[in-house]
Design a protein around this motif. Sequence first.
Motif, PDB file in Angstrom:
ATOM      1  N   PRO A  12      12.398 -10.345 -57.529  1.00  0.00           N
ATOM      2  CA  PRO A  12      12.774 -11.744 -57.252  1.00  0.00           C
ATOM      3  C   PRO A  12      14.276 -11.966 -57.400  1.00  0.00           C
ATOM      4  O   PRO A  12      14.868 -12.750 -56.662  1.00  0.00           O
ATOM      5  N   ALA A  13      14.892 -11.253 -58.329  1.00  0.00           N
ATOM      6  CA  ALA A  13      16.337 -11.425 -58.523  1.00  0.00           C
ATOM      7  C   ALA A  13      17.100 -11.005 -57.268  1.00  0.00           C
ATOM      8  O   ALA A  13      18.119 -11.604 -56.917  1.00  0.00           O
ATOM      9  N   PHE A  14      16.574 -10.001 -56.578  1.00  0.00           N
ATOM     10  CA  PHE A  14      17.219  -9.525 -55.353  1.00  0.00           C
ATOM     11  C   PHE A  14      17.179 -10.618 -54.285  1.00  0.00           C
ATOM     12  O   PHE A  14      18.178 -10.900 -53.623  1.00  0.00           O
ATOM     13  N   MET A  18      20.328 -12.698 -52.608  1.00  0.00           N
ATOM     14  CA  MET A  18      20.526 -12.746 -51.157  1.00  0.00           C
ATOM     15  C   MET A  18      20.818 -14.180 -50.703  1.00  0.00           C
ATOM     16  O   MET A  18      21.730 -14.439 -49.918  1.00  0.00           O
ATOM     17  N   THR A  19      20.017 -15.117 -51.231  1.00  0.00           N
ATOM     18  CA  THR A  19      20.217 -16.532 -50.897  1.00  0.00           C
ATOM     19  C   THR A  19      21.612 -16.977 -51.336  1.00  0.00           C
ATOM     20  O   THR A  19      22.321 -17.661 -50.585  1.00  0.00           O
ATOM     21  N   ALA A  20      22.006 -16.563 -52.535  1.00  0.00           N
ATOM     22  CA  ALA A  20      23.319 -16.970 -53.052  1.00  0.00           C
ATOM     23  C   ALA A  20      24.445 -16.389 -52.196  1.00  0.00           C
ATOM     24  O   ALA A  20      25.420 -17.073 -51.881  1.00  0.00           O
ATOM     25  N   LEU A  21      24.291 -15.120 -51.793  1.00  0.00           N
ATOM     26  CA  LEU A  21      25.308 -14.480 -50.954  1.00  0.00           C
ATOM     27  C   LEU A  21      25.488 -15.236 -49.640  1.00  0.00           C
ATOM     28  O   LEU A  21      26.606 -15.494 -49.193  1.00  0.00           O
ATOM     29  N   THR A  57      19.975  -3.821 -58.655  1.00  0.00           N
ATOM     30  CA  THR A  57      21.060  -4.589 -59.289  1.00  0.00           C
ATOM     31  C   THR A  57      22.413  -3.954 -58.967  1.00  0.00           C
ATOM     32  O   THR A  57      23.368  -4.647 -58.632  1.00  0.00           O
ATOM     33  N   GLU A  58      22.466  -2.629 -59.056  1.00  0.00           N
ATOM     34  CA  GLU A  58      23.725  -1.960 -58.722  1.00  0.00           C
ATOM     35  C   GLU A  58      24.047  -2.138 -57.238  1.00  0.00           C
ATOM     36  O   GLU A  58      25.199  -2.311 -56.855  1.00  0.00           O
ATOM     37  N   TYR A  59      23.001  -2.090 -56.423  1.00  0.00           N
ATOM     38  CA  TYR A  59      23.251  -2.239 -54.982  1.00  0.00           C
ATOM     39  C   TYR A  59      23.797  -3.629 -54.658  1.00  0.00           C
ATOM     40  O   TYR A  59      24.604  -3.801 -53.741  1.00  0.00           O
ATOM     41  N   LEU A  60      23.346  -4.624 -55.452  1.00  0.00           N
ATOM     42  CA  LEU A  60      23.857  -5.988 -55.229  1.00  0.00           C
ATOM     43  C   LEU A  60      25.371  -6.057 -55.383  1.00  0.00           C
ATOM     44  O   LEU A  60      26.041  -6.790 -54.653  1.00  0.00           O
ATOM     45  N   THR A  61      25.892  -5.294 -56.293  1.00  0.00           N
ATOM     46  CA  THR A  61      27.343  -5.276 -56.493  1.00  0.00           C
ATOM     47  C   THR A  61      28.028  -4.807 -55.211  1.00  0.00           C
ATOM     48  O   THR A  61      29.044  -5.345 -54.793  1.00  0.00           O
ATOM     49  N   ARG A  62      27.439  -3.799 -54.583  1.00  0.00           N
ATOM     50  CA  ARG A  62      28.017  -3.293 -53.336  1.00  0.00           C
ATOM     51  C   ARG A  62      27.892  -4.333 -52.215  1.00  0.00           C
ATOM     52  O   ARG A  62      28.850  -4.597 -51.492  1.00  0.00           O
ATOM     53  N   LEU A  63      26.693  -4.934 -52.119  1.00  0.00           N
ATOM     54  CA  LEU A  63      26.489  -5.957 -51.078  1.00  0.00           C
ATOM     55  C   LEU A  63      27.526  -7.076 -51.202  1.00  0.00           C
ATOM     56  O   LEU A  63      28.028  -7.578 -50.194  1.00  0.00           O
TER      57      LEU A  63
END
Length: 504
Positions: A12-14, A18-21, A57-63
């Motif tokens: 769910p955090a992912f 995504m919505t926030a991005l 979570t780490e991938y989010l940093t890259r996104l």
Amino acid sequence: MKLTELFTQPDPAFGQAMTALLERFHHSDDSQVPYQRGSFTHQLDQSRMPTAGISTTEYLTRLATLVPGASHLTSPRYMGHMTAPLPAFTAELSRLLVMLNQNPMKMESSRLLSFLEREVLAKLHRLIYGEGDAFYDTHMHAKDAALGVMTSGGTIANVTALWLARNRACGDNLFALYEQGYRGAVILGSRLMHYSFDKGMDLLGLGAANVWRLDTDADNRLSIPALEVALTRCKEQKLKVLALVGVAGSTDFGSIDPLPELASIAAREQIHFHVDAAWGGPTLYSPRYQGLLAGIARADTVTLDGHKQLLVPLGTGMLLCRQPDLMMTVKREAPYAIRATSFDQGRFTLEGTRPANALYLDAAFQLLGQQGYAELIEANYDRARLMAELIEASPAFELMSAPVMNLLSYRCIPPHLQGKALDEEANEQINRFNVALQKAQRAEGHSFVSRTQRAVGRYDELPLTLLRAVLLNPLIEERHIRELLADQERLGHELARELFGDAR
Ligand SMILES: *Cc1c(COP(=O)(O)O)cnc(C)c1O
């Protein structure tokens, strides 16, 4: 984490990230990240894949470092390309579609969605050709009939049209043409024809040089006298005319070829008549503007793009066929999957596996209705007329093509040439000025139009650099158009000092 969890446990955090991005992206503009190849390639210089996977979570940093570098196509001050913001329902619908992962190439891998494609194509066929209920009852779901095919876009639709036209003329065997006494084959259209026709003729083994790009009139429409001359030349040189192409909404100007005249000539000469309405097709929804496309119902084939004025995600195009059996000329089968006696759409499509994007069109058709499309289209066509008026009212600009649909071209005139008669040398200066201006505006990132290079009748055959505005975003307001033009005037003043300091 076990790998199987990637398939079973949504994070769910992912989703929230995504919505926030997206939210942050939609409230910023291109000025956040400069348009510089150097910094892009520096940011993406890893040719090695990680040995072990990283966490979401780490991938989010890259996104978070990638997304801001995308183009802000949805900004209402971004009027440069044919890409629209999508209606919000698309986000959730795309989640459904992607996770269903259906493949409408085959019935076995898409079941009901195969038939949804046919229903969507029938609705668009009716929009263009307006046949009666009995026609659609008979052909919509018939096995050896196809009212059209879904493609990934206008390019593949145009290539498919040429494929049909060629197979109609000589099957897949070019020698059959020579046996009929021809020395080669050409297609005819205006010089504003999309470059996908060059790709198509190349692929068909007929040569891109045999796309004859004929002159246009003062309104950027295919010239009928030029067409008649070309037809005579083809007869003299024993060249088969595979197709006559009418453009209904040219990529540069939104101009529309004289479709009724082209249809009559094609009928007289027994030539396949194709209309490239990738951009302009949806004009048919508007009671006020549909007259612009009069004659389109006489086309053998019509290209439409869903991902332009139909406002659905990229990867959605269509080719429509007036006659339901025309597609049989390109039918191909594969014993493992695409069976001759099946309903598989893969029998006709140039592409194999592809997404069931017809679902996006279905949703948009149901949720917007014909009236919704009409309203959106008319508002955009009106915006283009408003922008044209603002351009004409200012000596800093020269309108180069009045809007027929919602595209217009113009250029910025540097202060020392405003109000002057423009000779060749002045036009060359203005060309340089507009190239620099478009780049400066793009680099600044606050507003955007694209540019093209075309000869315009007013200045003989001189190739001119033109600024090109596309009014597609339903959220564009008058103030955005004014801001964009003000940005250009301001940047223009600065540039004129740099480029022509002495001349003034
Ligand atoms: C956009 C366009 C195409 C090409 O369509 P793609 O979807 O980009 O492949 C062809 N013809 C015209 C007139 C277009 O506007």
